[in-house]
Design a protein around this motif. Structure first.
Motif, short mmCIF file in Angstrom:
data_model
loop_
_atom_site.label_atom_id
_atom_site.label_comp_id
_atom_site.label_asym_id
_atom_site.label_seq_id
_atom_site.Cartn_x
_atom_site.Cartn_y
_atom_site.Cartn_z
N VAL A 6 1.10 -1.37 0.20
CA VAL A 6 -0.08 -0.15 0.02
C VAL A 6 0.95 1.13 0.11
N GLY A 7 0.40 2.17 -0.68
CA GLY A 7 1.26 3.33 -0.92
C GLY A 7 2.28 3.25 -2.11
N ALA A 8 1.75 2.35 -3.08
CA ALA A 8 2.60 1.85 -4.22
C ALA A 8 2.93 2.89 -5.20
N SER A 9 2.05 4.03 -5.17
CA SER A 9 2.27 5.12 -6.40
C SER A 9 3.09 6.08 -5.90
N GLY A 10 3.65 6.01 -4.52
CA GLY A 10 4.55 6.87 -3.89
C GLY A 10 5.90 6.75 -4.56
N ALA A 11 6.93 7.75 -4.33
CA ALA A 11 8.18 7.53 -4.57
C ALA A 11 9.03 6.26 -3.90
N THR A 12 8.79 6.07 -2.67
CA THR A 12 9.61 4.82 -2.51
C THR A 12 8.69 3.60 -2.47
N GLY A 13 7.36 3.53 -2.70
CA GLY A 13 6.61 2.43 -2.83
C GLY A 13 6.75 1.97 -4.32
N ARG A 14 6.77 2.81 -5.16
CA ARG A 14 7.04 2.29 -6.37
C ARG A 14 8.51 1.64 -6.53
N LYS A 15 9.30 1.99 -5.93
CA LYS A 15 10.89 1.42 -5.92
C LYS A 15 10.55 -0.07 -5.49
#
Length: 239
Positions: A6-15
C-alpha cells in the motif's frame, strides 16, 4: 511469495514494487489512481492492481485481499500539500496499519504474515531508551502540535509495538526508519542501526528511496534478515 504493497504510487512504494517484481514475486497494490502507474506494471502478469482507497475498503474486502499474502508493506504517507498535511484522513497511516493487521488476524493463517511499515527517524522507538537532547524534544513537541502527519507516524509505529507486540500469533513486524529521503537511480551502500546515530532534527543524515525499498524488499524476502530485525525499528542511512 505474494506481497501486498500500500502506498505503491509514492516515490518509495514504486521502488519497492519494482524490486519485488524484478525478483519474480507476485505483488498486489492498492491505489486510488491506477492511471498514474507505469505502463509496464499494467501488463505484468505478477502484478494485481486494486483500484481503491485503502481506507474505503470494507473489512471483508480487506480480509480477502490479504488472505494469500505472505507479507504486507506500507509506504503510505501524506501529500506535502496543505490539504495533504491538514486535511482528512489525518490518521491515514495509523488507520491503514490497524485495519490491515486486523484483516491479517481475522484470516488466522498458520504462519505469521510479515508487516513492514515505512516510518521516520523523527519517531523514537519507545521500547528502547533512545536519548535525545532537550532541544530536539522541544522541536518534536512542536511537530506534534503543528504537523498531524508526524503524530500519524508515531501512532502507527506505536500500534505495532503495543497492540501487535512481540508475540502475536499471526503478525510479525518491522518499522523501518529512514532519515532525510533523497532520490537516486541505483542502489548504493547503506547501513542499518538499531537506533539513530545522529539527531534527526539538527544533524539529519540522508538515504535514497531506492535504498529504503531495497532494505524493505530484503526484509520481506530474506528470512535471516527478517529474524535479525523483527519486532524492531531499524534506522537506515546511505553511506
Amino acid at each position: 511469495m505474494t506481497v501486498l504493497v500500500v502506498g505503491a504510487s509514492g516515490a518509495t512504494g514504486r521502488k519497492l514494487v519494482e524490486q519485488l517484481l524484478d525478483q519474480n514475486h507476485k505483488v498486489k497494490v492498492i491505489v486510488r489512481t491506477p492511471g498514474k502507474l507505469p505502463e509496464s506494471w499494467k501488463t505484468n502478469g505478477n502484478l494485481q492492481i486494486i483500484s481503491a482507497s485503502v481506507l474505503a475498503l470494507s473489512d471483508m474486502e480487506m480480509t480477502e485481499i490479504v488472505k494469500d499474502c505472505h507479507a504486507v508493506a506500507s509506504c503510505l504517507g501524506h501529500n506535502l500539500t496543505f490539504k495533504g498535511i491538514y486535511g482528512q484522513p489525518r490518521k491515514l497511516v495509523t488507520d491503514a496499519t490497524r485495519r490491515l493487521c486486523e484483516a491479517i488476524q481475522s484470516n488466522g493463517l498458520q504462519s505469521p504474515t510479515k508487516f513492514v511499515l515505512m516510518n521516520t527517524t523523527g519517531n523514537q522507538n519507545r521500547d528502547l531508551n533512545e536519548p535525545i537532547s532537550l532541544a530536539q524534544k522541544c522541536v518534536i513537541g512542536l511537530l506534534r502540535l503543528l504537523l498531524p502527519p508526524h503524530v500519524d507516524n508515531e501512532k502507527a509505529a506505536d500500534y505495532l509495538r503495543t497492540q501487535i507486540g512481540q508475540n502475536d500469533n499471526f503478525i510479525e513486524w518491522v518499522a523501518v526508519r529512514p532519515d532525510g529521503l533523497i532520490n537516486e537511480e541505483e542502489v548504493s551502500d547503506y547501513e542499518i542501526h538499531q537506533s539513530p546515530t545522529r539527531s534527526a532534527i539538527f544533524n539529519a543524515g540522508k538515504v535514497s528511496r531506492i535504498n529504503v525499498a531495497h532494505f524493505m524488499a530484503g526484509l520481506i524476502t530474506d528470512d535471516n534478515l527478517w529474524n535479525k530485525w523483527k519486532g524492531q525499528m531499524p534506522v537506515i542511512y546511505s553511506k
